[in-house]
Design a protein around this motif. Structure first.
Motif, mmCIF file in Angstrom:
data_model
loop_
_atom_site.group_PDB
_atom_site.id
_atom_site.type_symbol
_atom_site.label_atom_id
_atom_site.label_comp_id
_atom_site.label_asym_id
_atom_site.label_seq_id
_atom_site.Cartn_x
_atom_site.Cartn_y
_atom_site.Cartn_z
ATOM 1 N N PRO A 91 4.104 -8.760 -3.159
ATOM 2 C CA PRO A 91 3.068 -9.755 -2.847
ATOM 3 C C PRO A 91 3.547 -11.186 -3.044
ATOM 4 O O PRO A 91 3.081 -12.099 -2.355
ATOM 5 C CB PRO A 91 1.942 -9.417 -3.832
ATOM 6 N N LEU A 92 4.475 -11.388 -3.974
ATOM 7 C CA LEU A 92 5.013 -12.725 -4.202
ATOM 8 C C LEU A 92 5.953 -13.118 -3.069
ATOM 9 O O LEU A 92 5.952 -14.265 -2.618
ATOM 10 C CB LEU A 92 5.757 -12.776 -5.536
ATOM 11 N N VAL A 93 6.761 -12.159 -2.639
ATOM 12 C CA VAL A 93 7.751 -12.432 -1.590
ATOM 13 C C VAL A 93 7.072 -12.794 -0.278
ATOM 14 O O VAL A 93 7.470 -13.739 0.411
ATOM 15 C CB VAL A 93 8.684 -11.222 -1.391
ATOM 16 N N ILE A 94 6.035 -12.031 0.093
ATOM 17 C CA ILE A 94 5.379 -12.252 1.383
ATOM 18 C C ILE A 94 4.170 -13.174 1.260
ATOM 19 O O ILE A 94 3.497 -13.437 2.255
ATOM 20 C CB ILE A 94 4.954 -10.919 2.026
ATOM 21 N N ASP A 95 3.893 -13.641 0.036
ATOM 22 C CA ASP A 95 2.750 -14.520 -0.218
ATOM 23 C C ASP A 95 1.449 -13.871 0.259
ATOM 24 O O ASP A 95 0.703 -14.433 1.071
ATOM 25 C CB ASP A 95 2.959 -15.868 0.480
ATOM 26 N N ALA A 96 1.186 -12.676 -0.266
ATOM 27 C CA ALA A 96 0.018 -11.903 0.163
ATOM 28 C C ALA A 96 -1.277 -12.521 -0.338
ATOM 29 O O ALA A 96 -1.398 -12.884 -1.507
ATOM 30 C CB ALA A 96 0.143 -10.466 -0.356
ATOM 31 N N HIS A 97 -2.267 -12.611 0.564
ATOM 32 C CA HIS A 97 -3.574 -13.151 0.192
ATOM 33 C C HIS A 97 -4.717 -12.267 0.673
ATOM 34 O O HIS A 97 -5.884 -12.621 0.503
ATOM 35 C CB HIS A 97 -3.753 -14.565 0.759
ATOM 36 N N SER A 98 -4.385 -11.134 1.277
ATOM 37 C CA SER A 98 -5.421 -10.225 1.763
ATOM 38 C C SER A 98 -5.488 -8.992 0.868
ATOM 39 O O SER A 98 -4.461 -8.382 0.553
ATOM 40 C CB SER A 98 -5.115 -9.798 3.206
ATOM 41 N N TRP A 99 -6.711 -8.618 0.496
ATOM 42 C CA TRP A 99 -6.896 -7.451 -0.359
ATOM 43 C C TRP A 99 -6.457 -6.167 0.333
ATOM 44 O O TRP A 99 -6.317 -5.134 -0.328
ATOM 45 C CB TRP A 99 -8.361 -7.342 -0.783
ATOM 46 N N THR A 100 -6.211 -6.224 1.633
ATOM 47 C CA THR A 100 -5.730 -5.031 2.337
ATOM 48 C C THR A 100 -4.378 -4.581 1.793
ATOM 49 O O THR A 100 -4.047 -3.403 1.884
ATOM 50 C CB THR A 100 -5.608 -5.293 3.849
ATOM 51 N N PHE A 101 -3.636 -5.522 1.209
ATOM 52 C CA PHE A 101 -2.330 -5.154 0.640
ATOM 53 C C PHE A 101 -2.494 -4.084 -0.433
ATOM 54 O O PHE A 101 -1.783 -3.078 -0.446
ATOM 55 C CB PHE A 101 -1.644 -6.390 0.048
ATOM 56 N N ILE A 102 -3.432 -4.298 -1.348
ATOM 57 C CA ILE A 102 -3.662 -3.322 -2.422
ATOM 58 C C ILE A 102 -4.231 -2.034 -1.850
ATOM 59 O O ILE A 102 -3.828 -0.929 -2.256
ATOM 60 C CB ILE A 102 -4.620 -3.905 -3.476
ATOM 61 N N LEU A 103 -5.142 -2.154 -0.911
ATOM 62 C CA LEU A 103 -5.764 -0.980 -0.294
ATOM 63 C C LEU A 103 -4.727 -0.110 0.413
ATOM 64 O O LEU A 103 -4.707 1.115 0.236
ATOM 65 C CB LEU A 103 -6.841 -1.415 0.700
ATOM 66 N N VAL A 104 -3.865 -0.733 1.186
ATOM 67 C CA VAL A 104 -2.836 0.020 1.913
ATOM 68 C C VAL A 104 -1.825 0.630 0.946
ATOM 69 O O VAL A 104 -1.392 1.771 1.117
ATOM 70 C CB VAL A 104 -2.125 -0.890 2.936
ATOM 71 N N THR A 105 -1.463 -0.125 -0.096
ATOM 72 C CA THR A 105 -0.545 0.415 -1.109
ATOM 73 C C THR A 105 -1.131 1.666 -1.754
ATOM 74 O O THR A 105 -0.457 2.686 -1.881
ATOM 75 C CB THR A 105 -0.248 -0.631 -2.197
#
Length: 273
Positions: A91-105
C-alpha cells in the motif's frame, strides 16, 4: 483480468504470486503450518500498511513503521509467513487510498488458504521455532540502515522493495545461509525484476505481462536451482510501481537485495553459522 477490466491498479496484488507459489507449489512448511493464518495475517498487515499510508509521514519512515508493526503481528501470531511483509508494504509503494485493496487482499488470501486445506500438506505438525527477539532487532536494524542509505543518496522511493523484505525475513529465520545462496538469491531477484521491467515496457497489457513473465521467472529460478517465492512477485510489482521507480526497478532491486541479503549473510557468518 479483473484489474484490467476495472482499470484499477490497486486490485493487482503481486504478493499473492509469492504466497501462492510458496504454499501451493513449494509447500513451505513454516507458511502452511496454520492455514488460517495464510488468510488472517496478510489481511491484517494489508490493513496496517493501508492505514499507515494515510498518515502524514515521510515515505521512508512509513516503511520503517510498517516493518516494525508487521513484525509485531507475526510475533503475536507466532508466524513465519514472510509474504505478510509484501501485503503490508505494497500500500505504501502504490500509494493505496481505496479500501478495495484490503477487501481484495482478504478475498485472494482466503482462496489461497482454501487451497492449502485442499492440498492437505499442513497436516505435518513439525514444530518451527518462533522468530527470536535478537533476530527481530537485527531485522529492524538492517531495515533502518537501508532506509538511512537511500535517504543519504536522495532515493527514498527505494526504501521499500517488498519482495526483498519477504526474502530477507525467511533468510534471517534460517538456521544457515552461505555465500553461494546469497549470490544466487541476488541474481534470481534481480533477474525477475528485469523480466517484469523489460516485458512491461514492450507489452503494456497487465494480463500480457503476467502471462509472459511468470513462466520466465519459473525457468529462471529452475536454472539457478532456487526456490524463492518472493521472486514471482517482482514482475507483477513492475506493473504497479510508480513511474519514477519503473526504469530503475532492476537496479533498485539489485541494490536492495545486495545490501539486505548481504547483511543477512554476514549475520549468519558471524553470529549463527
Amino acid at each position: 483480468m479483473i484489474a484490467q477490466f476495472f482499470h484499477n491498479i490497486e486490485i493487482i496484488l503481486p504478493e499473492i504470486a509469492a504466497l501462492t507459489s510458496g504454499t501451493w507449489i513449494y509447500h513451505k512448511r513454516d507458511w502452511i503450518k496454520h492455514p488460517l493464518f495464510v488468510w488472517i495475517v496478510p489481511t491484517i498487515t494489508s490493513a496496517i500498511g493501508f492505514s499507515i499510508n494515510q498518515l502524514q509521514l515521510f515515505y521512508a519512515w512509513k516503511v520503517l513503521l510498517a516493518v516494525v508493526l508487521i513484525i509485531t503481528i507475526l510475533k503475536i501470531f507466532q508466524s513465519c509467513l514472510a509474504p505478510a511483509f509484501a501485503t503490508g508494504l505494497l500500500p505504501l509503494v502504490i500509494d493505496a487510498h481505496s479500501w478495495t485493496f484490503i477487501l481484495v487482499t482478504g478475498t485472494l488470501t482466503f482462496i489461497v488458504m482454501l487451497g492449502v486445506y485442499i492440498y492437505g500438506e499442513h497436516v505435518d505438525r513439525s514444530k518451527f521455532p518462533a522468530m527470536q527477539y535478537h533476530k527481530i532487532l537485527f531485522y529492524i536494524f538492517i531495515t533502518l540502515s537501508w532506509i538511512l542509505i537511500v535517504l543519504m543518496f536522495h532515493k527514498p522511493q527505494m526504501a521499500a522493495i517488498p519482495p526483498v523484505f519477504v526474502a530477507l525475513f525467511g533468510i534471517v529465520n534460517q538456521s544457515t545461509y552461505n555465500l553461494n545462496s546469497f549470490l544466487r538469491h541476488v541474481i534470481s531477484l534481480t533477474g525477475a525484476a528485469a523480466f517484469g521491467t523489460i516485458v512491461h515496457t514492450f507489452i503494456l497489457s497487465w494480463i500480457g505481462t503476467t502471462i509472459i513473465t511468470l513462466p520466465l521467472v519459473f525457468i529462471w529460478l529452475y536454472i539457478w536451482k532456487v526456490k524463492l517465492p518472493a521472486a514471482y512477485t517482482l514482475p507483477l510489482l513492475a506493473i504497479v510501481i510508480p513511474k519514477d521507480m519503473f526504469n530503475m526497478f532492476p537496479i533498485s532491486t539489485f541494490c536492495a537485495a545486495t545490501f539486505l541479503l548481504g547483511m543477512a549473510w554476514l549475520y549468519h557468518k558471524i553470529c549463527v553459522d
